[in-house]
Design a protein around this motif. Structure first.
Motif, PDB file in Angstrom:
ATOM      1  N   VAL A 127       0.868  -1.175   0.000  1.00 36.26           N
ATOM      2  CA  VAL A 127       0.000   0.000   0.000  1.00 36.26           C
ATOM      3  C   VAL A 127       0.905   1.224   0.000  1.00 36.26           C
ATOM      4  CG1 VAL A 127      -1.823   1.239   1.184  1.00 36.26           C
ATOM      5  CG2 VAL A 127      -1.754  -1.249   1.297  1.00 36.26           C
ATOM      6  N   ASP A 128       0.917   1.943  -1.106  1.00 33.10           N
ATOM      7  CA  ASP A 128       1.743   3.137  -1.248  1.00 33.10           C
ATOM      8  C   ASP A 128       0.850   4.362  -1.296  1.00 33.10           C
ATOM      9  OD1 ASP A 128       4.011   1.480  -1.567  1.00 33.10           O
ATOM     10  OD2 ASP A 128       3.516   1.217  -3.679  1.00 33.10           O
ATOM     11  N   GLY A 129       1.373   5.475  -0.873  1.00 35.06           N
ATOM     12  CA  GLY A 129       0.616   6.714  -0.922  1.00 35.06           C
ATOM     13  C   GLY A 129       0.391   7.170  -2.346  1.00 35.06           C
ATOM     14  N   GLY A 130      -0.801   7.656  -2.628  1.00 34.38           N
ATOM     15  CA  GLY A 130      -1.131   8.155  -3.953  1.00 34.38           C
ATOM     16  C   GLY A 130      -1.152   9.669  -3.961  1.00 34.38           C
ATOM     17  N   MET A 131      -1.894  10.222  -4.909  1.00 35.86           N
ATOM     18  CA  MET A 131      -1.960  11.672  -4.974  1.00 35.86           C
ATOM     19  C   MET A 131      -2.812  12.218  -3.826  1.00 35.86           C
ATOM     20  SD  MET A 131      -4.442  12.421  -8.158  1.00 35.86           S
ATOM     21  CE  MET A 131      -5.801  13.415  -7.658  1.00 35.86           C
ATOM     22  N   MET A 132      -2.582  13.482  -3.516  1.00 32.90           N
ATOM     23  CA  MET A 132      -3.254  14.096  -2.398  1.00 32.90           C
ATOM     24  C   MET A 132      -4.015  15.332  -2.880  1.00 32.90           C
ATOM     25  SD  MET A 132      -1.332  14.926   1.168  1.00 32.90           S
ATOM     26  CE  MET A 132       0.022  13.875   0.753  1.00 32.90           C
ATOM     27  N   LEU A 133      -5.292  15.411  -2.564  1.00 28.33           N
ATOM     28  CA  LEU A 133      -6.055  16.618  -2.866  1.00 28.33           C
ATOM     29  C   LEU A 133      -5.883  17.579  -1.700  1.00 28.33           C
ATOM     30  CD1 LEU A 133      -9.402  15.067  -4.167  1.00 28.33           C
ATOM     31  CD2 LEU A 133      -7.593  16.093  -5.519  1.00 28.33           C
ATOM     32  N   LYS A 134      -5.480  18.793  -1.995  1.00 27.93           N
ATOM     33  CA  LYS A 134      -5.234  19.756  -0.930  1.00 27.93           C
ATOM     34  C   LYS A 134      -6.349  20.793  -0.933  1.00 27.93           C
ATOM     35  CE  LYS A 134      -0.405  18.852  -0.982  1.00 27.93           C
ATOM     36  NZ  LYS A 134       0.830  19.110  -1.699  1.00 27.93           N
ATOM     37  N   ARG A 135      -6.967  20.962   0.217  1.00 28.87           N
ATOM     38  CA  ARG A 135      -8.082  21.890   0.369  1.00 28.87           C
ATOM     39  C   ARG A 135      -7.803  22.814   1.547  1.00 28.87           C
ATOM     40  NH1 ARG A 135      -8.768  20.174  -3.941  1.00 28.87           N
ATOM     41  NH2 ARG A 135     -10.457  18.910  -4.731  1.00 28.87           N
ATOM     42  N   LEU A 136      -8.494  23.937   1.591  1.00 27.15           N
ATOM     43  CA  LEU A 136      -8.370  24.860   2.719  1.00 27.15           C
ATOM     44  C   LEU A 136      -9.692  24.930   3.461  1.00 27.15           C
ATOM     45  CD1 LEU A 136      -6.332  27.781   1.139  1.00 27.15           C
ATOM     46  CD2 LEU A 136      -5.538  26.026   2.707  1.00 27.15           C
ATOM     47  N   ARG A 137      -9.604  24.920   4.778  1.00 30.27           N
ATOM     48  CA  ARG A 137     -10.787  25.033   5.620  1.00 30.27           C
ATOM     49  C   ARG A 137     -10.642  26.306   6.462  1.00 30.27           C
ATOM     50  NH1 ARG A 137     -13.166  20.102   7.879  1.00 30.27           N
ATOM     51  NH2 ARG A 137     -14.998  20.851   6.807  1.00 30.27           N
ATOM     52  N   PRO A 138     -11.686  27.102   6.543  1.00 33.01           N
ATOM     53  CA  PRO A 138     -11.609  28.326   7.344  1.00 33.01           C
ATOM     54  C   PRO A 138     -11.353  28.005   8.823  1.00 33.01           C
ATOM     55  CG  PRO A 138     -13.605  28.289   6.028  1.00 33.01           C
ATOM     56  CD  PRO A 138     -12.971  26.969   5.869  1.00 33.01           C
ATOM     57  N   ALA A 139     -10.529  28.818   9.449  1.00 31.02           N
ATOM     58  CA  ALA A 139     -10.192  28.660  10.857  1.00 31.02           C
ATOM     59  C   ALA A 139     -10.456  29.995  11.555  1.00 31.02           C
ATOM     60  CB  ALA A 139      -8.735  28.249  10.995  1.00 31.02           C
ATOM     61  N   PRO A 140     -10.457  29.996  12.874  1.00 28.33           N
ATOM     62  CA  PRO A 140     -10.762  31.235  13.611  1.00 28.33           C
ATOM     63  C   PRO A 140      -9.763  32.356  13.320  1.00 28.33           C
ATOM     64  CG  PRO A 140     -10.813  29.352  15.082  1.00 28.33           C
ATOM     65  CD  PRO A 140     -10.315  28.862  13.772  1.00 28.33           C
ATOM     66  N   GLY A 153      -9.593  34.565  10.910  1.00 25.65           N
ATOM     67  CA  GLY A 153      -9.182  34.790   9.535  1.00 25.65           C
ATOM     68  C   GLY A 153      -8.093  33.858   9.025  1.00 25.65           C
ATOM     69  N   ARG A 154      -7.775  32.855   9.768  1.00 21.94           N
ATOM     70  CA  ARG A 154      -6.739  31.923   9.328  1.00 21.94           C
ATOM     71  C   ARG A 154      -7.365  30.819   8.476  1.00 21.94           C
ATOM     72  NH1 ARG A 154      -5.490  32.349  14.909  1.00 21.94           N
ATOM     73  NH2 ARG A 154      -3.680  33.672  15.274  1.00 21.94           N
ATOM     74  N   ALA A 155      -6.485  29.968   7.947  1.00 24.11           N
ATOM     75  CA  ALA A 155      -6.942  28.824   7.162  1.00 24.11           C
ATOM     76  C   ALA A 155      -6.128  27.600   7.566  1.00 24.11           C
ATOM     77  CB  ALA A 155      -6.773  29.091   5.675  1.00 24.11           C
ATOM     78  N   HIS A 156      -6.796  26.465   7.636  1.00 27.40           N
ATOM     79  CA  HIS A 156      -6.123  25.195   7.920  1.00 27.40           C
ATOM     80  C   HIS A 156      -6.144  24.350   6.659  1.00 27.40           C
ATOM     81  CE1 HIS A 156      -6.289  25.140  12.558  1.00 27.40           C
ATOM     82  NE2 HIS A 156      -6.337  26.385  12.120  1.00 27.40           N
ATOM     83  N   ARG A 157      -5.039  23.661   6.425  1.00 24.84           N
ATOM     84  CA  ARG A 157      -4.930  22.821   5.227  1.00 24.84           C
ATOM     85  C   ARG A 157      -5.545  21.450   5.505  1.00 24.84           C
ATOM     86  NH1 ARG A 157       0.674  22.996   2.494  1.00 24.84           N
ATOM     87  NH2 ARG A 157      -0.155  24.985   1.861  1.00 24.84           N
ATOM     88  N   ILE A 158      -6.384  20.987   4.590  1.00 25.52           N
ATOM     89  CA  ILE A 158      -6.964  19.647   4.647  1.00 25.52           C
ATOM     90  C   ILE A 158      -6.315  18.835   3.536  1.00 25.52           C
ATOM     91  CG2 ILE A 158      -9.082  18.291   4.416  1.00 25.52           C
ATOM     92  CD1 ILE A 158      -9.152  20.069   6.830  1.00 25.52           C
ATOM     93  N   ARG A 159      -5.771  17.668   3.882  1.00 25.03           N
ATOM     94  CA  ARG A 159      -5.168  16.784   2.891  1.00 25.03           C
ATOM     95  C   ARG A 159      -6.037  15.545   2.733  1.00 25.03           C
ATOM     96  NH1 ARG A 159      -0.952  18.611   5.988  1.00 25.03           N
ATOM     97  NH2 ARG A 159      -0.942  16.727   7.229  1.00 25.03           N
ATOM     98  N   LYS A 160      -6.633  15.403   1.562  1.00 32.14           N
ATOM     99  CA  LYS A 160      -7.447  14.226   1.266  1.00 32.14           C
ATOM    100  C   LYS A 160      -6.556  13.218   0.573  1.00 32.14           C
ATOM    101  CE  LYS A 160     -11.746  16.697   1.091  1.00 32.14           C
ATOM    102  NZ  LYS A 160     -13.076  16.729   0.515  1.00 32.14           N
ATOM    103  N   ARG A 161      -6.196  12.166   1.301  1.00 28.97           N
ATOM    104  CA  ARG A 161      -5.192  11.220   0.817  1.00 28.97           C
ATOM    105  C   ARG A 161      -5.818  10.107  -0.008  1.00 28.97           C
ATOM    106  NH1 ARG A 161      -0.517  12.134   4.030  1.00 28.97           N
ATOM    107  NH2 ARG A 161      -0.995  13.472   5.787  1.00 28.97           N
ATOM    108  N   SER A 162      -5.000   9.545  -0.890  1.00 28.12           N
ATOM    109  CA  SER A 162      -5.405   8.358  -1.644  1.00 28.12           C
ATOM    110  C   SER A 162      -4.210   7.406  -1.652  1.00 28.12           C
ATOM    111  CB  SER A 162      -5.826   8.720  -3.071  1.00 28.12           C
ATOM    112  OG  SER A 162      -4.725   9.196  -3.793  1.00 28.12           O
ATOM    113  N   ASN A 163      -4.421   6.196  -2.183  1.00 29.49           N
ATOM    114  CA  ASN A 163      -3.330   5.224  -2.153  1.00 29.49           C
ATOM    115  C   ASN A 163      -3.334   4.349  -3.388  1.00 29.49           C
ATOM    116  OD1 ASN A 163      -5.032   2.853  -1.735  1.00 29.49           O
ATOM    117  ND2 ASN A 163      -5.403   3.672   0.289  1.00 29.49           N
ATOM    118  N   HIS A 164      -2.215   3.642  -3.568  1.00 28.84           N
ATOM    119  CA  HIS A 164      -2.061   2.637  -4.617  1.00 28.84           C
ATOM    120  C   HIS A 164      -1.844   1.300  -3.918  1.00 28.84           C
ATOM    121  CE1 HIS A 164      -1.577   6.042  -7.204  1.00 28.84           C
ATOM    122  NE2 HIS A 164      -0.331   6.286  -6.859  1.00 28.84           N
TER     123      HIS A 164
END
Length: 136
Positions: A96-109, A111-122
């Motif tokens: 099981v190897d890591g695949g591509m990652m979708l990177k998203r931003l989620r609003p944080a308190p 005015g900041r932003a937190h990065r969300i990494r949606k992972r996939s695998n091979h």
């Protein structure tokens, strides 16, 4: 093609007849969750591995079950006269190897932003025949 080259090619082809594999690319599950299920079936006989995956409650087990059935079918295509039950197939290797990652931003308190990494695998499954030395 020379004689020596043909002989080595035939020997390699005969060795690969006992091996079958299947790959699943960009499966939208984190590699960590998939590895938990993959560790359950590594080194098991094919029939036992199918039963483990069929009765597991994890979502990743459904995808691995389908992939294992595909690897079994690939083995049957290579060995038309062979029978899966008599061949003594085992899950020789499962990666099981890591695949591509979708990177998203989620609003944080504030005015900041937190990065969300949606992972996939091979996932790669390699089936091999059970040797007499490995018999359990």
């Amino acid at each position: 093609m020379g004689v020596r080259k043909r002989e080595t090619a035939d020997a390699r082809k005969e060795a690969n007849k006992s091996i079958a594999f299947a790959k699943l690319n960009n499966c939208p599950t984190s590699p960590r969750k998939m590895r938990l299920v993959a560790d359950l079936v590594r080194g098991q006989k094919v029939e036992r591995a199918l039963n483990i995956l069929r009765f597991s409650s994890k979502e990743a087990s459904r995808k691995l079950e389908k992939l294992l059935l595909s690897a079994i079918n690939n083995w049957e295509q290579k060995n038309a006269e062979g029978d899966v039950a008599e061949a003594g197939l085992i899950v020789k290797e499962i990666r099981v190897d890591g695949g591509m990652m979708l990177k998203r931003l989620r609003p944080a308190p504030q005015g900041r932003a937190h990065r969300i990494r949606k992972r996939s695998n091979h996932v790669t499954i390699v089936l091999g025949q059970l040797d007499n030395t490995q018999a359990k």
